[in-house]
Design a protein around this motif. Structure first.
Motif, PDB file in Angstrom:
ATOM      1  N   PHE A  88       0.812  -1.208   0.000  1.00 26.14           N
ATOM      2  CA  PHE A  88       0.000   0.000   0.000  1.00 26.14           C
ATOM      3  C   PHE A  88       0.856   1.274   0.000  1.00 26.14           C
ATOM      4  O   PHE A  88       0.415   2.315  -0.479  1.00 26.14           O
ATOM      5  CB  PHE A  88      -0.939  -0.022   1.204  1.00 26.14           C
ATOM      6  CG  PHE A  88      -1.712  -1.304   1.324  1.00 26.14           C
ATOM      7  CD1 PHE A  88      -2.684  -1.623   0.397  1.00 26.14           C
ATOM      8  CD2 PHE A  88      -1.449  -2.205   2.343  1.00 26.14           C
ATOM      9  CE1 PHE A  88      -3.395  -2.808   0.481  1.00 26.14           C
ATOM     10  CE2 PHE A  88      -2.150  -3.394   2.440  1.00 26.14           C
ATOM     11  CZ  PHE A  88      -3.126  -3.706   1.506  1.00 26.14           C
ATOM     12  N   ALA A 142       2.229   0.986  -3.864  1.00 28.17           N
ATOM     13  CA  ALA A 142       1.116   1.069  -4.834  1.00 28.17           C
ATOM     14  C   ALA A 142       1.612   0.905  -6.267  1.00 28.17           C
ATOM     15  O   ALA A 142       1.206   1.636  -7.170  1.00 28.17           O
ATOM     16  CB  ALA A 142       0.352   2.380  -4.659  1.00 28.17           C
ATOM     17  N   TYR A 190      -4.496   0.300  -3.488  1.00 28.55           N
ATOM     18  CA  TYR A 190      -4.573   1.103  -2.270  1.00 28.55           C
ATOM     19  C   TYR A 190      -3.459   2.141  -2.160  1.00 28.55           C
ATOM     20  O   TYR A 190      -2.640   2.075  -1.230  1.00 28.55           O
ATOM     21  CB  TYR A 190      -4.504   0.168  -1.050  1.00 28.55           C
ATOM     22  CG  TYR A 190      -5.831  -0.317  -0.535  1.00 28.55           C
ATOM     23  CD1 TYR A 190      -6.672  -1.033  -1.373  1.00 28.55           C
ATOM     24  CD2 TYR A 190      -6.233  -0.085   0.777  1.00 28.55           C
ATOM     25  CE1 TYR A 190      -7.883  -1.513  -0.899  1.00 28.55           C
ATOM     26  CE2 TYR A 190      -7.438  -0.560   1.255  1.00 28.55           C
ATOM     27  CZ  TYR A 190      -8.266  -1.280   0.409  1.00 28.55           C
ATOM     28  OH  TYR A 190      -9.458  -1.745   0.863  1.00 28.55           O
ATOM     29  N   PRO A 191      -3.370   3.107  -3.050  1.00 32.72           N
ATOM     30  CA  PRO A 191      -2.311   4.116  -2.908  1.00 32.72           C
ATOM     31  C   PRO A 191      -2.593   5.045  -1.727  1.00 32.72           C
ATOM     32  O   PRO A 191      -3.544   5.822  -1.751  1.00 32.72           O
ATOM     33  CB  PRO A 191      -2.379   4.874  -4.239  1.00 32.72           C
ATOM     34  CG  PRO A 191      -3.785   4.686  -4.708  1.00 32.72           C
ATOM     35  CD  PRO A 191      -4.238   3.354  -4.206  1.00 32.72           C
ATOM     36  N   ILE A 192      -1.783   4.942  -0.691  1.00 29.08           N
ATOM     37  CA  ILE A 192      -2.015   5.749   0.500  1.00 29.08           C
ATOM     38  C   ILE A 192      -0.758   6.544   0.852  1.00 29.08           C
ATOM     39  O   ILE A 192       0.343   6.208   0.430  1.00 29.08           O
ATOM     40  CB  ILE A 192      -2.435   4.890   1.712  1.00 29.08           C
ATOM     41  CG1 ILE A 192      -1.244   4.051   2.204  1.00 29.08           C
ATOM     42  CG2 ILE A 192      -3.623   4.013   1.385  1.00 29.08           C
ATOM     43  CD1 ILE A 192      -1.522   3.336   3.491  1.00 29.08           C
ATOM     44  N   ASN A 193      -0.942   7.594   1.624  1.00 24.95           N
ATOM     45  CA  ASN A 193       0.159   8.356   2.190  1.00 24.95           C
ATOM     46  C   ASN A 193       0.303   7.937   3.654  1.00 24.95           C
ATOM     47  O   ASN A 193      -0.541   8.277   4.491  1.00 24.95           O
ATOM     48  CB  ASN A 193      -0.097   9.856   2.098  1.00 24.95           C
ATOM     49  CG  ASN A 193       1.061  10.682   2.638  1.00 24.95           C
ATOM     50  OD1 ASN A 193       1.976  10.153   3.263  1.00 24.95           O
ATOM     51  ND2 ASN A 193       1.012  11.984   2.414  1.00 24.95           N
ATOM     52  N   PHE A 204      -2.336   8.740   6.858  1.00 29.50           N
ATOM     53  CA  PHE A 204      -3.394   7.772   6.585  1.00 29.50           C
ATOM     54  C   PHE A 204      -4.430   7.788   7.711  1.00 29.50           C
ATOM     55  O   PHE A 204      -4.083   7.715   8.888  1.00 29.50           O
ATOM     56  CB  PHE A 204      -2.795   6.374   6.442  1.00 29.50           C
ATOM     57  CG  PHE A 204      -3.803   5.300   6.195  1.00 29.50           C
ATOM     58  CD1 PHE A 204      -4.619   5.329   5.078  1.00 29.50           C
ATOM     59  CD2 PHE A 204      -3.925   4.240   7.079  1.00 29.50           C
ATOM     60  CE1 PHE A 204      -5.550   4.324   4.844  1.00 29.50           C
ATOM     61  CE2 PHE A 204      -4.846   3.231   6.859  1.00 29.50           C
ATOM     62  CZ  PHE A 204      -5.655   3.273   5.739  1.00 29.50           C
ATOM     63  N   LYS A 216      -8.948   5.107   5.539  1.00 27.69           N
ATOM     64  CA  LYS A 216      -9.826   4.947   4.390  1.00 27.69           C
ATOM     65  C   LYS A 216      -9.008   4.995   3.110  1.00 27.69           C
ATOM     66  O   LYS A 216      -8.241   5.932   2.884  1.00 27.69           O
ATOM     67  CB  LYS A 216     -10.895   6.031   4.356  1.00 27.69           C
ATOM     68  CG  LYS A 216     -11.887   5.981   5.519  1.00 27.69           C
ATOM     69  CD  LYS A 216     -12.930   7.084   5.399  1.00 27.69           C
ATOM     70  CE  LYS A 216     -13.916   7.028   6.551  1.00 27.69           C
ATOM     71  NZ  LYS A 216     -14.939   8.107   6.456  1.00 27.69           N
ATOM     72  N   SER A 217      -9.179   3.986   2.290  1.00 26.38           N
ATOM     73  CA  SER A 217      -8.542   3.952   0.982  1.00 26.38           C
ATOM     74  C   SER A 217      -9.211   2.889   0.135  1.00 26.38           C
ATOM     75  O   SER A 217     -10.072   2.148   0.622  1.00 26.38           O
ATOM     76  CB  SER A 217      -7.042   3.659   1.116  1.00 26.38           C
ATOM     77  OG  SER A 217      -6.408   3.827  -0.132  1.00 26.38           O
ATOM     78  N   HIS A 218      -8.840   2.795  -1.115  1.00 28.27           N
ATOM     79  CA  HIS A 218      -9.447   1.818  -2.003  1.00 28.27           C
ATOM     80  C   HIS A 218      -8.580   1.664  -3.237  1.00 28.27           C
ATOM     81  O   HIS A 218      -7.700   2.477  -3.521  1.00 28.27           O
ATOM     82  CB  HIS A 218     -10.864   2.244  -2.402  1.00 28.27           C
ATOM     83  CG  HIS A 218     -10.979   3.691  -2.772  1.00 28.27           C
ATOM     84  ND1 HIS A 218     -10.660   4.177  -4.010  1.00 28.27           N
ATOM     85  CD2 HIS A 218     -11.358   4.769  -2.029  1.00 28.27           C
ATOM     86  CE1 HIS A 218     -10.849   5.486  -4.038  1.00 28.27           C
ATOM     87  NE2 HIS A 218     -11.255   5.881  -2.851  1.00 28.27           N
ATOM     88  N   ASP A 219      -8.822   0.584  -3.975  1.00 24.24           N
ATOM     89  CA  ASP A 219      -8.098   0.342  -5.218  1.00 24.24           C
ATOM     90  C   ASP A 219      -8.561   1.306  -6.308  1.00 24.24           C
ATOM     91  O   ASP A 219      -9.656   1.869  -6.242  1.00 24.24           O
ATOM     92  CB  ASP A 219      -8.348  -1.086  -5.726  1.00 24.24           C
ATOM     93  CG  ASP A 219      -7.555  -2.117  -4.948  1.00 24.24           C
ATOM     94  OD1 ASP A 219      -6.756  -1.724  -4.080  1.00 24.24           O
ATOM     95  OD2 ASP A 219      -7.728  -3.313  -5.214  1.00 24.24           O
ATOM     96  N   TRP A 220      -7.724   1.454  -7.299  1.00 25.31           N
ATOM     97  CA  TRP A 220      -8.062   2.215  -8.501  1.00 25.31           C
ATOM     98  C   TRP A 220      -7.795   1.347  -9.722  1.00 25.31           C
ATOM     99  O   TRP A 220      -6.945   0.457  -9.701  1.00 25.31           O
ATOM    100  CB  TRP A 220      -7.217   3.488  -8.596  1.00 25.31           C
ATOM    101  CG  TRP A 220      -7.583   4.538  -7.602  1.00 25.31           C
ATOM    102  CD1 TRP A 220      -7.222   4.587  -6.281  1.00 25.31           C
ATOM    103  CD2 TRP A 220      -8.399   5.685  -7.833  1.00 25.31           C
ATOM    104  NE1 TRP A 220      -7.752   5.695  -5.668  1.00 25.31           N
ATOM    105  CE2 TRP A 220      -8.477   6.401  -6.604  1.00 25.31           C
ATOM    106  CE3 TRP A 220      -9.057   6.200  -8.946  1.00 25.31           C
ATOM    107  CZ2 TRP A 220      -9.203   7.578  -6.469  1.00 25.31           C
ATOM    108  CZ3 TRP A 220      -9.767   7.382  -8.801  1.00 25.31           C
ATOM    109  CH2 TRP A 220      -9.842   8.057  -7.587  1.00 25.31           C
TER     110      TRP A 220
END
Length: 216
Positions: free
Chosen positions: A25, A28, A189-192, A196, A199-203
């Motif tokens: 994550f 990503a 799930y590209p997150i910082n 963080f 909350k996140s999700h795939d693209w």
């Protein structure tokens, strides 16, 4: 400024990772999306939306390396039983139907037809192809291994023995294999990790050609 991570960031400590590494994550790194199709032992088509793979060719052949195959899933079971499968590459217009195979995964289900897609016979292997996909790679199972002993997932190598491709996608002057109508990529799930909030999700992404590197 670059930030280094050797241990899971504090903000991700309670994050559900669904069996993946926290590094998945943070990095990503995109991976191509495709549907693996085969026949279950009862003769019904199996379809598994898959990513986390790479492809490599050399003078001896062309190979698909599937790096995360669940040992408890139908895909693994059918690959072990049949030793053959097809990798089907969808464009964005049928992605939702490919996603529907996740819900239509009962053992007695025709997972392709129930998802609104069309199964057709492959040319060189005993496995179904998805007609609507612009590229189909017919494959034979070569080998598998656990990345670490006791892992619930395995890395599997398939040898591509036949390619079936839509002629419009093969011609870069007409449509080609890239852009919004070409290959799809899973951006996981590209997150910082610095901020963080749980909350996140795939693209889903597409690939555009950037620069002509010249003739070989």
């Amino acid at each position: 400024m670059k930030i280094e991570y050797s241990n899971i960031p504090i903000s991700m400590g309670k994050m559900r990772t669904y069996g993946f590494s926290w590094m998945d994550f943070v990095t990503a790194i995109p991976s191509p999306l495709f549907v693996v199709t085969s026949y279950k032992s009862n003769g019904m088509p199996n379809a598994c939306l898959q990513s986390w793979a790479c492809f490599k060719g050399n003078p001896s052949g062309f190979y698909a390396i599937l790096s995360s195959v669940n040992k408890s899933g139908h895909m693994y079971q059918t690959l072990k039983e049949k030793g053959e499968a097809v990798l089907n590459f969808p464009s964005a217009d049928i992605y939702d139907k490919c996603t529907a195979t996740i819900a239509n995964n009962g053992f007695d289900n025709d997972e392709i037809t129930l998802s609104g897609l069309t199964a057709e016979a492959a040319t060189s292997v005993d496995a179904p192809r998805i007609k609507e996909c612009f590229l189909n790679l017919e494959c034979r199972y070569l080998w598998e291994r656990e990345i670490k002993d006791g892992d619930t997932h395995v890395l599997i190598c398939l040898e591509v023995i036949n390619i079936c491709a839509d002629e419009v996608h093969l011609d870069e002057n007409i449509q080609g294999r890239y852009g919004e109508k070409g290959y799809l990529y899973n951006v996981h799930y590209p997150i910082n990790p610095e901020n963080f909030e749980g909350k996140s999700h795939d693209w889903i992404a597409s690939l555009n050609k950037l620069k002509d590197m010249g003739e070989y």
